[in-house]
Enzyme design. Structure first.
Site, PDB file in Angstrom:
ATOM      1  N   GLU A 227       3.002   0.671   0.802  1.00 31.66           N
ATOM      2  CA  GLU A 227       3.175  -0.508  -0.053  1.00 31.66           C
ATOM      3  C   GLU A 227       4.432  -1.347   0.149  1.00 31.66           C
ATOM      4  O   GLU A 227       5.239  -1.523  -0.760  1.00 31.66           O
ATOM      5  CB  GLU A 227       3.053  -0.088  -1.534  1.00 31.66           C
ATOM      6  CG  GLU A 227       1.695   0.518  -1.828  1.00 31.66           C
ATOM      7  CD  GLU A 227       1.380   0.664  -3.315  1.00 31.66           C
ATOM      8  OE1 GLU A 227       2.290   0.451  -4.149  1.00 31.66           O
ATOM      9  OE2 GLU A 227       0.219   0.953  -3.641  1.00 31.66           O
ATOM     10  N   GLU A 337      -5.374   4.116  -0.935  1.00 31.33           N
ATOM     11  CA  GLU A 337      -5.212   4.387  -2.367  1.00 31.33           C
ATOM     12  C   GLU A 337      -6.253   3.595  -3.129  1.00 31.33           C
ATOM     13  O   GLU A 337      -6.393   2.378  -2.936  1.00 31.33           O
ATOM     14  CB  GLU A 337      -3.823   3.984  -2.887  1.00 31.33           C
ATOM     15  CG  GLU A 337      -2.722   4.953  -2.546  1.00 31.33           C
ATOM     16  CD  GLU A 337      -1.404   4.629  -3.279  1.00 31.33           C
ATOM     17  OE1 GLU A 337      -1.439   3.990  -4.353  1.00 31.33           O
ATOM     18  OE2 GLU A 337      -0.342   5.026  -2.752  1.00 31.33           O
TER      19      GLU A 337
END
Ligand SMILES: *[C@@H]1O[C@H](CO)[C@@H](O)[C@H](O)[C@H]1NC(C)=O
Length: 409
Positions: A227, A337
């Site tokens: 991320e 995810e």
């Protein structure tokens, strides 16, 4: 709930995702030529529309037997495939979290918050593989932990031994893919890698060492960074290219590498933001074999992964347009995810529907790992940690049982 502070922080900080527009082994040390031949002779006739690079990404894995290519979608003549198996992605499983606990979005990762999944994490993977037929686990770890808080330093042997135990447990469980995920948001203690914070060389050094350890382990995939956000994408793409070069030159020639864009990897922002910058990243040989885009997508209203309720499967808004772009460009993505409330009816509906779409589009979606299991308690809102059953065995969370396993068996 026994949710650690780190978990709450980690998900809480993903709020900026809602700012994203909604439309938004073959030869271990070779370039897997034998594998490619096998793949081509087996499948090329039934997926003639696939580009070379999409095909070669699959060829870089010798685990294609775990899935059946979606011949119904791409075959020019479906009648020659009378009973095609239901299509499914090649890789499915969950995150075994804990070595990342405490990491926040500024890349601060206090070593005291690390919560190794330990034997329980290994037991979970063994359960997921042997009882559920899942085959992929993402193993988040903080950069600081691996180098014992010394930026640019060598990997710390004691800490690495503990992490590697989880990695070896993943392999021993029978997983086809074990993803090493550096969970640092493209940062070290507030500074952005290659953009005022740690130098590219500090980061390359970490990856060179890891790649040298795992360069002969076909099950290992390298998740370069979890991320990234709020950075210059052009510069970040240069950092990623340098890391790819370093991993390949350490002898990890055929391992899958996951390339993360910005915007917290939000799949919903990939096309508008990251795609143009990331698509030029290449292997040293000029190809893109094994280079897979890393995306995340939560299904709650703000896509933060903090809420039990899901509001959409995101197919029309995100996964269909992304599939189209990937197909046009001959590339693949991995959803590393995703998730929703463990037992929430809205998530049971939408996560199932999303997984089904990924399966149907397995020519561009390589796989997915849910968030999350490992050191998360069974009471964590997005928990995919199985319940310990009295006597022996484990019982899966309803979301895992209903949406992930049945579609992957
Ligand atoms: C893999 O890494 C080791 C060091 O751990 C190195 O000796 C070996 O040459 C590398 N393999 C290749 C193919 O480069």
């Amino acid at each position: 709930m026994k949710v650690s502070v780190g978990i709450v922080v980690m998900k809480a900080i993903m709020v900026p995702q809602d700012l994203q527009p909604a439309h938004s082994q073959c030869g271990q040390n070779s370039l897997s030529r034998p594998c490619q031949r096998i793949y081509k002779s087996r499948y090329s006739s039934i997926i003639p529309g696939h580009s070379v690079s999409a095909r070669s990404i699959l060829a870089s894995s010798n685990h294609f037997q775990y899935a059946t290519p979606s011949s119904s979608i791409t075959s020019p003549n479906p009648t020659i495939h009378t009973t095609p198996a239901a299509p499914k992605v090649f890789y499915a499983g969950t995150n075994i979290a804990g070595f990342d606990f405490g990491c926040d979005t500024s890349g601060i990762c206090p070593l005291g918050s690390i919560t190794p999944p330990g034997q329980h994490g290994i037991d979970q993977m063994t359960h997921f593989v042997s009882s559920d037929n899942l085959n992929t686990f993402r193993l988040p770890v903080s950069w600081q932990y691996l180098v014992a808080d010394t930026l640019g330093g060598p990997i710390n042997s004691e800490n690495f031994a503990a992490y590697d135990e989880l990695v070896q447990g993943c392999i021993a469980a029978g997983a086809a893919l074990c993803i090493i995920d550096i969970h640092n948001y493209a940062r070290w203690n507030g500074g952005i890698v290659g953009q005022g914070g740690p130098s590219d060389n500090d980061f390359i050094g970490l990856w060179s060492q890891l790649a040298a350890v795992y360069n002969d382990t076909e099950q290992i995939a390298f998740g370069i960074m979890n991320e990234p956000h709020d950075l210059s994408l052009g510069t970040w793409a240069e950092t990623l290219q340098a890391v790819v070069n370093a991993i390949r030159s350490a002898g990890a020639n055929s391992n899958i590498i996951l390339l993360p864009g910005s915007g917290y990897c939000a799949a919903g922002g990939f096309l508008d933001d990251s795609a143009a910058f990331l698509k030029g990243i290449q292997n040293p040989d000029g190809g893109t074999e094994g280079l897979v885009f890393d995306v995340h997508q939560y299904l709650d209203f703000d896509h933060s992964g903090r809420h039990a309720e899901c509001v959409s499967d995101m197919i029309d808004a995100v996964f269909r347009p992304l599939a189209g772009w990937l197909r046009e460009n001959g590339r693949m993505a991995f959803l590393s995810e995703t998730g929703g409330g463990s037992d929430d009816p809205s998530c049971l509906r939408y996560v199932c529907s999303m997984v089904q779409f990924l399966n149907q589009n397995n020519d561009v979606y390589l796989g997915f790992t849910g968030w999350g299991a490992g050191s998360f308690s069974t009471g964590y809102v997005l928990s995919q940690t199985p319940y310990l059953t009295t006597g022996s065995g484990m019982t899966d969370q309803p979301l895992v049982k209903q949406c992930i396993i049945p579609d992957f068996r």
